[in-house]
Structures are given as structure tokens and as C-alpha cells.
Design a protein around this motif. Sequence first.
Motif, PDB file in Angstrom:
ATOM      1  N   ALA A 102      -4.406   7.810   4.275  1.00  0.00           N
ATOM      2  CA  ALA A 102      -5.175   8.791   5.048  1.00  0.00           C
ATOM      3  C   ALA A 102      -4.921  10.229   4.609  1.00  0.00           C
ATOM      4  O   ALA A 102      -5.768  11.096   4.827  1.00  0.00           O
ATOM      5  N   SER A 103      -3.784  10.503   4.040  1.00  0.00           N
ATOM      6  CA  SER A 103      -3.455  11.881   3.653  1.00  0.00           C
ATOM      7  C   SER A 103      -2.987  11.920   2.207  1.00  0.00           C
ATOM      8  O   SER A 103      -1.794  11.944   1.928  1.00  0.00           O
ATOM      9  N   LEU A 104      -3.958  11.919   1.324  1.00  0.00           N
ATOM     10  CA  LEU A 104      -3.665  11.928  -0.099  1.00  0.00           C
ATOM     11  C   LEU A 104      -3.988  13.299  -0.693  1.00  0.00           C
ATOM     12  O   LEU A 104      -4.928  13.966  -0.260  1.00  0.00           O
ATOM     13  N   PRO A 105      -3.237  13.731  -1.661  1.00  0.00           N
ATOM     14  CA  PRO A 105      -3.471  15.059  -2.254  1.00  0.00           C
ATOM     15  C   PRO A 105      -4.716  15.052  -3.134  1.00  0.00           C
ATOM     16  O   PRO A 105      -5.232  13.988  -3.507  1.00  0.00           O
ATOM     17  N   PRO A 106      -5.204  16.231  -3.497  1.00  0.00           N
ATOM     18  CA  PRO A 106      -6.324  16.303  -4.452  1.00  0.00           C
ATOM     19  C   PRO A 106      -5.955  15.585  -5.743  1.00  0.00           C
ATOM     20  O   PRO A 106      -4.823  15.648  -6.212  1.00  0.00           O
ATOM     21  N   GLY A 107      -6.922  14.899  -6.296  1.00  0.00           N
ATOM     22  CA  GLY A 107      -6.674  14.145  -7.519  1.00  0.00           C
ATOM     23  C   GLY A 107      -6.453  12.669  -7.274  1.00  0.00           C
ATOM     24  O   GLY A 107      -6.448  11.888  -8.222  1.00  0.00           O
ATOM     25  N   VAL A 108      -6.250  12.282  -6.000  1.00  0.00           N
ATOM     26  CA  VAL A 108      -6.072  10.865  -5.668  1.00  0.00           C
ATOM     27  C   VAL A 108      -7.230  10.433  -4.788  1.00  0.00           C
ATOM     28  O   VAL A 108      -7.490  11.043  -3.744  1.00  0.00           O
ATOM     29  N   SER A 109      -7.917   9.400  -5.191  1.00  0.00           N
ATOM     30  CA  SER A 109      -9.039   8.871  -4.415  1.00  0.00           C
ATOM     31  C   SER A 109      -8.837   7.389  -4.174  1.00  0.00           C
ATOM     32  O   SER A 109      -7.991   6.742  -4.803  1.00  0.00           O
ATOM     33  N   VAL A 110      -9.615   6.844  -3.244  1.00  0.00           N
ATOM     34  CA  VAL A 110      -9.513   5.431  -2.865  1.00  0.00           C
ATOM     35  C   VAL A 110     -10.866   4.771  -3.038  1.00  0.00           C
ATOM     36  O   VAL A 110     -11.895   5.335  -2.662  1.00  0.00           O
ATOM     37  N   ALA A 111     -10.865   3.592  -3.614  1.00  0.00           N
ATOM     38  CA  ALA A 111     -12.078   2.784  -3.747  1.00  0.00           C
ATOM     39  C   ALA A 111     -11.784   1.404  -3.196  1.00  0.00           C
ATOM     40  O   ALA A 111     -10.780   0.785  -3.578  1.00  0.00           O
ATOM     41  N   ALA A 112     -12.613   0.946  -2.282  1.00  0.00           N
ATOM     42  CA  ALA A 112     -12.425  -0.375  -1.666  1.00  0.00           C
ATOM     43  C   ALA A 112     -13.403  -1.372  -2.269  1.00  0.00           C
ATOM     44  O   ALA A 112     -14.611  -1.104  -2.340  1.00  0.00           O
ATOM     45  N   LEU A 113     -12.898  -2.499  -2.716  1.00  0.00           N
ATOM     46  CA  LEU A 113     -13.769  -3.553  -3.202  1.00  0.00           C
ATOM     47  C   LEU A 113     -14.508  -4.184  -2.029  1.00  0.00           C
ATOM     48  O   LEU A 113     -13.932  -4.359  -0.945  1.00  0.00           O
ATOM     49  N   PRO A 114     -15.788  -4.527  -2.159  1.00  0.00           N
ATOM     50  CA  PRO A 114     -16.598  -5.032  -1.031  1.00  0.00           C
ATOM     51  C   PRO A 114     -16.028  -6.314  -0.432  1.00  0.00           C
ATOM     52  O   PRO A 114     -15.238  -7.033  -1.051  1.00  0.00           O
ATOM     53  N   GLU A 115     -16.436  -6.564   0.768  1.00  0.00           N
ATOM     54  CA  GLU A 115     -16.042  -7.794   1.473  1.00  0.00           C
ATOM     55  C   GLU A 115     -16.454  -9.033   0.674  1.00  0.00           C
ATOM     56  O   GLU A 115     -17.521  -9.067   0.066  1.00  0.00           O
ATOM     57  N   VAL A 116     -15.591 -10.024   0.689  1.00  0.00           N
ATOM     58  CA  VAL A 116     -15.940 -11.342   0.146  1.00  0.00           C
ATOM     59  C   VAL A 116     -15.650 -12.369   1.236  1.00  0.00           C
ATOM     60  O   VAL A 116     -14.732 -12.191   2.039  1.00  0.00           O
ATOM     61  N   SER A 117     -16.437 -13.413   1.274  1.00  0.00           N
ATOM     62  CA  SER A 117     -16.296 -14.415   2.338  1.00  0.00           C
ATOM     63  C   SER A 117     -15.200 -15.418   1.999  1.00  0.00           C
ATOM     64  O   SER A 117     -15.094 -15.892   0.870  1.00  0.00           O
ATOM     65  N   ILE A 118     -14.369 -15.711   3.025  1.00  0.00           N
ATOM     66  CA  ILE A 118     -13.391 -16.810   2.903  1.00  0.00           C
ATOM     67  C   ILE A 118     -13.557 -17.758   4.093  1.00  0.00           C
ATOM     68  O   ILE A 118     -12.617 -18.446   4.496  1.00  0.00           O
ATOM     69  N   VAL A 146       0.822  -1.210   0.000  1.00  0.00           N
ATOM     70  CA  VAL A 146       0.000   0.000   0.000  1.00  0.00           C
ATOM     71  C   VAL A 146       0.859   1.263   0.000  1.00  0.00           C
ATOM     72  O   VAL A 146       0.559   2.235  -0.703  1.00  0.00           O
ATOM     73  N   LEU A 147       1.932   1.264   0.768  1.00  0.00           N
ATOM     74  CA  LEU A 147       2.756   2.469   0.885  1.00  0.00           C
ATOM     75  C   LEU A 147       3.379   2.889  -0.442  1.00  0.00           C
ATOM     76  O   LEU A 147       3.241   4.048  -0.852  1.00  0.00           O
ATOM     77  N   PRO A 148       4.072   2.010  -1.147  1.00  0.00           N
ATOM     78  CA  PRO A 148       4.653   2.459  -2.418  1.00  0.00           C
ATOM     79  C   PRO A 148       3.603   2.861  -3.446  1.00  0.00           C
ATOM     80  O   PRO A 148       3.825   3.784  -4.239  1.00  0.00           O
ATOM     81  N   VAL A 149       2.444   2.176  -3.424  1.00  0.00           N
ATOM     82  CA  VAL A 149       1.377   2.550  -4.354  1.00  0.00           C
ATOM     83  C   VAL A 149       0.886   3.959  -4.049  1.00  0.00           C
ATOM     84  O   VAL A 149       0.678   4.781  -4.953  1.00  0.00           O
ATOM     85  N   SER A 150       0.711   4.274  -2.762  1.00  0.00           N
ATOM     86  CA  SER A 150       0.227   5.605  -2.402  1.00  0.00           C
ATOM     87  C   SER A 150       1.247   6.679  -2.760  1.00  0.00           C
ATOM     88  O   SER A 150       0.883   7.776  -3.213  1.00  0.00           O
ATOM     89  N   GLU A 151       2.538   6.378  -2.595  1.00  0.00           N
ATOM     90  CA  GLU A 151       3.563   7.362  -2.950  1.00  0.00           C
ATOM     91  C   GLU A 151       3.627   7.596  -4.458  1.00  0.00           C
ATOM     92  O   GLU A 151       3.790   8.723  -4.921  1.00  0.00           O
ATOM     93  N   LEU A 152       3.502   6.509  -5.202  1.00  0.00           N
ATOM     94  CA  LEU A 152       3.484   6.652  -6.660  1.00  0.00           C
ATOM     95  C   LEU A 152       2.290   7.486  -7.096  1.00  0.00           C
ATOM     96  O   LEU A 152       2.394   8.360  -7.962  1.00  0.00           O
ATOM     97  N   ALA A 153       1.144   7.222  -6.471  1.00  0.00           N
ATOM     98  CA  ALA A 153      -0.062   7.987  -6.807  1.00  0.00           C
ATOM     99  C   ALA A 153       0.132   9.476  -6.513  1.00  0.00           C
ATOM    100  O   ALA A 153      -0.258  10.341  -7.309  1.00  0.00           O
ATOM    101  N   LYS A 154       0.727   9.788  -5.366  1.00  0.00           N
ATOM    102  CA  LYS A 154       0.966  11.191  -5.004  1.00  0.00           C
ATOM    103  C   LYS A 154       1.844  11.889  -6.036  1.00  0.00           C
ATOM    104  O   LYS A 154       1.564  13.017  -6.453  1.00  0.00           O
ATOM    105  N   ARG A 155       2.907  11.232  -6.446  1.00  0.00           N
ATOM    106  CA  ARG A 155       3.834  11.859  -7.388  1.00  0.00           C
ATOM    107  C   ARG A 155       3.199  12.053  -8.758  1.00  0.00           C
ATOM    108  O   ARG A 155       3.430  13.072  -9.424  1.00  0.00           O
ATOM    109  N   LEU A 156       2.398  11.087  -9.182  1.00  0.00           N
ATOM    110  CA  LEU A 156       1.718  11.229 -10.468  1.00  0.00           C
ATOM    111  C   LEU A 156       0.743  12.402 -10.435  1.00  0.00           C
ATOM    112  O   LEU A 156       0.609  13.145 -11.415  1.00  0.00           O
ATOM    113  N   ALA A 157       0.079  12.569  -9.287  1.00  0.00           N
ATOM    114  CA  ALA A 157      -0.905  13.651  -9.161  1.00  0.00           C
ATOM    115  C   ALA A 157      -0.235  15.011  -9.024  1.00  0.00           C
ATOM    116  O   ALA A 157      -0.596  15.972  -9.714  1.00  0.00           O
ATOM    117  N   VAL A 158       0.775  15.104  -8.151  1.00  0.00           N
ATOM    118  CA  VAL A 158       1.382  16.395  -7.840  1.00  0.00           C
ATOM    119  C   VAL A 158       2.328  16.851  -8.947  1.00  0.00           C
ATOM    120  O   VAL A 158       2.318  18.026  -9.354  1.00  0.00           O
TER     121      VAL A 158
END
Length: 452
Positions: free
Chosen positions: A54-70, A18-30
Amino acid sequence: MAQAAHVVMLTSSGAGHVLPVSELAKRLAVRHGFTVTIVTYASLSTPGHSSPLASLPPGVSVAALPEVSISDLPADAHLVTRILTVINRALPQLRDLLRSLLGLPAGITAFMTDMLCPAALAVSKEMGLPGTTTCECRDLPEPVMLPGCVPLHGADLVEPVQNRSDPVYELMVDLGLNYLLAEGFIVNTMDALEHETLVAFQELSDKGVYPPAYAVGPFTRRRCPDSDEVKHSCLRWLDNQPDGSVLYVSFGSGGALSTEQTAELAAGLEASEQRFLWVVHHPNDKDSSAGYLGTATTDDDPLSYLPEGFVERTKGTGLLVPLWAPQVEILNHVAVGGFMSHGGWNSTLESVAAGVPMVAWPLYAEQRMNAVMLSSDRVGLALWERPPLGKDGAIVPREEVAALVGELMEGEKGAMARKKADHLRDEAEIAQDRALAVVAGMVSLHRKSHGD
């Protein structure tokens, strides 16, 4: 206003994902002005995993896929088993999310997954989303790097793959896949012209990626024997011109310039004050390949489309030939010092075999790719202006035409291209002598291997 590029990034759980993905997203946006949607899995989320989001710049949003049962998994199921099961079972929800994002004005420019989510690539492929980009080839921001080839901008790739929405695109994909059914490729080229490409192809063939390729060219038409009875009038005209002084202008039997471009070309040739022999075809304002299947046939005199007074004004320096001329004989005439061509492969090889440098003016099909290769430092046979001549229907003005003609015939770049043309001509003579023997040897080996 054009929509910002929209990148969708799918990440599995764990801070290391999650961390590297969020950093990549920030740099692409900013830094690049992209919009980014980070897609996570609700079934795999924990407060620790979510903190980088939790602290993403404008232009970056998060979408969570719904729960699935395991819950059907054993209590001691391996962690990776649980993660991959969630990822696989959430594919329908991912499909729904991607479909909804595709329906937005921004669409999806690129789709990325992390190392644990390659199953998502099947969904993206099913929806027409390659794992790189869905923009048109002509709009690719970076050059395409094909093994052994010069870098190609998207707009330089073969014309039928430029528009993904055109049915020809899928046909071209199928064409490429069908090539793999061959046991080998006989290519009308030579090592001196495309050495790096042939080396790269051999390396890939050795790895089993492609069948082997055999460079057996250049195969070009032979010159007709000289005789006064059969000599075309344009050749007799060339006999009276100084050595290396004439620019030969021809865009092939299939190529067609627009009416306006024909007029600008004429004005440019006149302004250059260079001798020229121009094979004039009927213009077409809708299709640059109008002559290829005979759709440009008309009884009109093609010279009637030239600017008023042009024919008379250029009688001392130029010769205009309607529709057809003996190209091989012209290129091999000592008076010809340059070739303005559409860059079709046959014309290119005929120019190589004659040792004549070129101005490449691509019109359709693979000609833009040819122009890039021919004008590269690697080959150096042709002059070609960037942005490409006539790109996207733009008119090449007479001033640029005159400048290109002057540079080819008298300039430093033209002299360098002429030197390279001489070298390629010598190589072509050697290659032509052995080309047919290579083909014959391949056929013989094939027959022996099949017991014939």
C-alpha cells in the motif's frame, strides 16, 4: 540518458512472501535507483496480503495477474495445492505481462520469483529471460564468479558471448552443452598455472556435474636445433644483444591492431628506450582477428604502415620483422627479457615454458580471460592495465605503452613477474615430461574398458 534497471518480482500470497519482496523492491528503488514491478496473483490476494504493497516509493509499481478459476478443485484441497494450481494456471497471463513489459523502453533487466513460483522460470526462459539478468554480459555490474577461477568482469568473458543478439551467442551455448557429451577433457595446461581451477573442476566432476578434466600440458612447439645455416636473421640479431634486454612484441598470426594503434605502439616502443624485436602485421581498422582466417592478406609491406622515420630512428635499439618469426626460438633466447603478447593460449604456454614474463594485450576470443588470469595475484606472470588495453576499440596511447614496457623490463612489478616466470618454467619442464604419458595412459585405459 540510460534507462534505469528494471526488475520484475513475482510473489505468491502470504505476508511471509509479499512483505520481504516489497522491502527488497523499496531498497532497490531508493538506494540503487532501480524501477521495480511487483507481480501478484488476484486469485490469491486478500487485504492482509496486500497491505505491504500500500505504501511503495516512486519507481515501484504493482501488477496483479487476472483471476483464474480453481472451482474444479475439491473443497478440501490442500492450501499449497490451491496456490500452486493458481500459479500454474496463470502462466499464460504471466507470459502476456512479461511480453508487454519487454516492449517498454526499460525492458526487463532481471526477473525474480519466490520459492513457490519456480514454474514461472520456464516462461522466462522461453522468452529469453534468464533468472538473473538479460543485460549484455559485458554490462554485468558485478564480477562473474566461476568455480576455481579469478573473478571475471562481464567484459572479460570470451568475446563470442558478449552480445546476446548475435547468432554466435546461441552457438556458444550449444557448444557448451555439447561438451557434456564427452567422457573427459584433455586440457593443455598444468597444475602450477591453474591449480585452483583444476581442483574445482575435480570437485564438480566427483559430484557428476562435469566429466573429469586432465591437465596434460603445456604442449608447446620444440625449438629447432641451432645452426648457422637455418638460423633466422632475428636470432643472429639477438645474439648481439645483452642478456634479458629485449622485449619481444607479437600479437599472433591472427591478431591485428588498427592503423592508429599501430602508430601509437610504435611511438610507445620508441619512447620507452628499450630494445625490442617486433613482428609487424598488417593493421586492420575493422577486425582485431582479421588475420585468423587469412582475411588480412595483402601484398603491401606491413612496415610501410609504421610512422614516418620510425624504422630509421630505431635501428640501433629495435628490429622489425614482417609477418613471421620463429617465436619459440626467440622466447628461449637469453637476450629476451619480456613478451608483449595478445595472450593467446599457445603464446602463453610458450612464454611459460621459456620463463618469460609478459605484457598481456588481449584482442579477441578468450584472450581477455587469459589476461585477467595471467595478471592476477594467483598467477602473476603478466602485466595488464585496467581498464583493459584497447577496451571497446579505445586507443592505448604511446605514454601508456612506454610505461608498461618500462615497468616490465626494469620495474618492480616486472621483477616479480620475472620471478614467477622462472618458477613456472621449472614446473613446465616437469609437466612436459609426464604429459604424453598421461594421455597415452588414458587411451590405454579406455581401450581396456571397451575390451579392445
